[in-house]
Motif scaffolding. Sequence first.
Motif, PDB file in Angstrom:
ATOM      1  N   GLN A   3      24.222  21.711  26.029  1.00  0.00           N
ATOM      2  CA  GLN A   3      25.009  20.688  25.367  1.00  0.00           C
ATOM      3  C   GLN A   3      24.673  19.319  25.947  1.00  0.00           C
ATOM      4  OE1 GLN A   3      28.875  22.431  26.325  1.00  0.00           O
ATOM      5  NE2 GLN A   3      29.150  22.915  24.152  1.00  0.00           N
ATOM      6  N   LYS A  22      26.328  26.620  28.394  1.00  0.00           N
ATOM      7  CA  LYS A  22      27.160  27.779  28.109  1.00  0.00           C
ATOM      8  C   LYS A  22      26.272  29.010  27.948  1.00  0.00           C
ATOM      9  CE  LYS A  22      31.026  25.396  25.812  1.00  0.00           C
ATOM     10  NZ  LYS A  22      31.846  25.316  24.576  1.00  0.00           N
ATOM     11  N   THR A  24      26.492  32.819  26.453  1.00  0.00           N
ATOM     12  CA  THR A  24      27.335  33.572  25.537  1.00  0.00           C
ATOM     13  C   THR A  24      27.660  34.962  26.079  1.00  0.00           C
ATOM     14  OG1 THR A  24      25.375  34.314  24.340  1.00  0.00           O
ATOM     15  CG2 THR A  24      26.486  32.352  23.511  1.00  0.00           C
ATOM     16  N   PHE A  33      32.313  32.994  25.934  1.00  0.00           N
ATOM     17  CA  PHE A  33      31.268  32.640  26.884  1.00  0.00           C
ATOM     18  C   PHE A  33      31.482  33.329  28.229  1.00  0.00           C
ATOM     19  CE2 PHE A  33      31.543  29.061  23.922  1.00  0.00           C
ATOM     20  CZ  PHE A  33      30.223  29.002  23.497  1.00  0.00           C
ATOM     21  N   THR A  36      30.500  28.777  31.690  1.00  0.00           N
ATOM     22  CA  THR A  36      30.307  27.404  31.236  1.00  0.00           C
ATOM     23  C   THR A  36      30.085  26.525  32.459  1.00  0.00           C
ATOM     24  OG1 THR A  36      32.673  26.877  31.308  1.00  0.00           O
ATOM     25  CG2 THR A  36      31.803  27.757  29.236  1.00  0.00           C
TER      26      THR A  36
END
Length: 223
Positions: A3, A22, A24, A33, A36
């Motif tokens: 991100q 993140k 999954t 998730f 993170t």
Amino acid sequence: VLQGPLGLEPSLTPRFVVNGLKITNPDWASRPFLATVDKFDIRVSLLPLLRGDLEVVSLEFHGVDLLLEKTADGVNNFTFAGTGDNAALPAIKHLSLHDAMIAYAGPNDGPVKRLHLARVTARKVPGQPVELEVHTAVNAIPVTLALRGEAQDNDQPDGPWQLTLSGTIGDLSLQVDGRIAQPTDWRHGEYRLDLKGRHLDDLETVSGYPLPEAEPVALGANI
């Protein structure tokens, strides 16, 4: 999932910064998730990289939220399928975690166990001992631990290792000297433990086991 923008600081040890990461989870897990990360950055050596070798000078993670889960039939979210190739991992000289929350949810619907790590640093320089330092709190008791380990024979890194663990648990001071046959198996080894303090209240709080109220108290164990 990466991100935010990817930042780059050019130098002989270029630094890459990612604002948000993140990982999954499988569909059966309790949340989308596994982990993170608010921010992580990696600094590498440029000259080895030009030769095709990845040498990590430092790797830092900030704001880590990790939840490990295991079901009653033994399935977990932290064992990953292999590709069949035994690729060597890159050398990492310095690794650090800042503000990390690590949690574990067991298979019996018991309470989730959580551990907050204010700071964890690990260092491995070729020819030097491995060093690990942890700053955390257990049941509101501050805990600081420093681990130092090295192979007895530099030509046999998977052979016997000498270990020294020192730290503080609230008012208590801790010192462990040990020798293990293999660095990946701490269950089999020889250890000497010294634990000193003016009272044992902090040890009772951290361990969760009630101790006799009358003092002084002497504890002994053969392991």
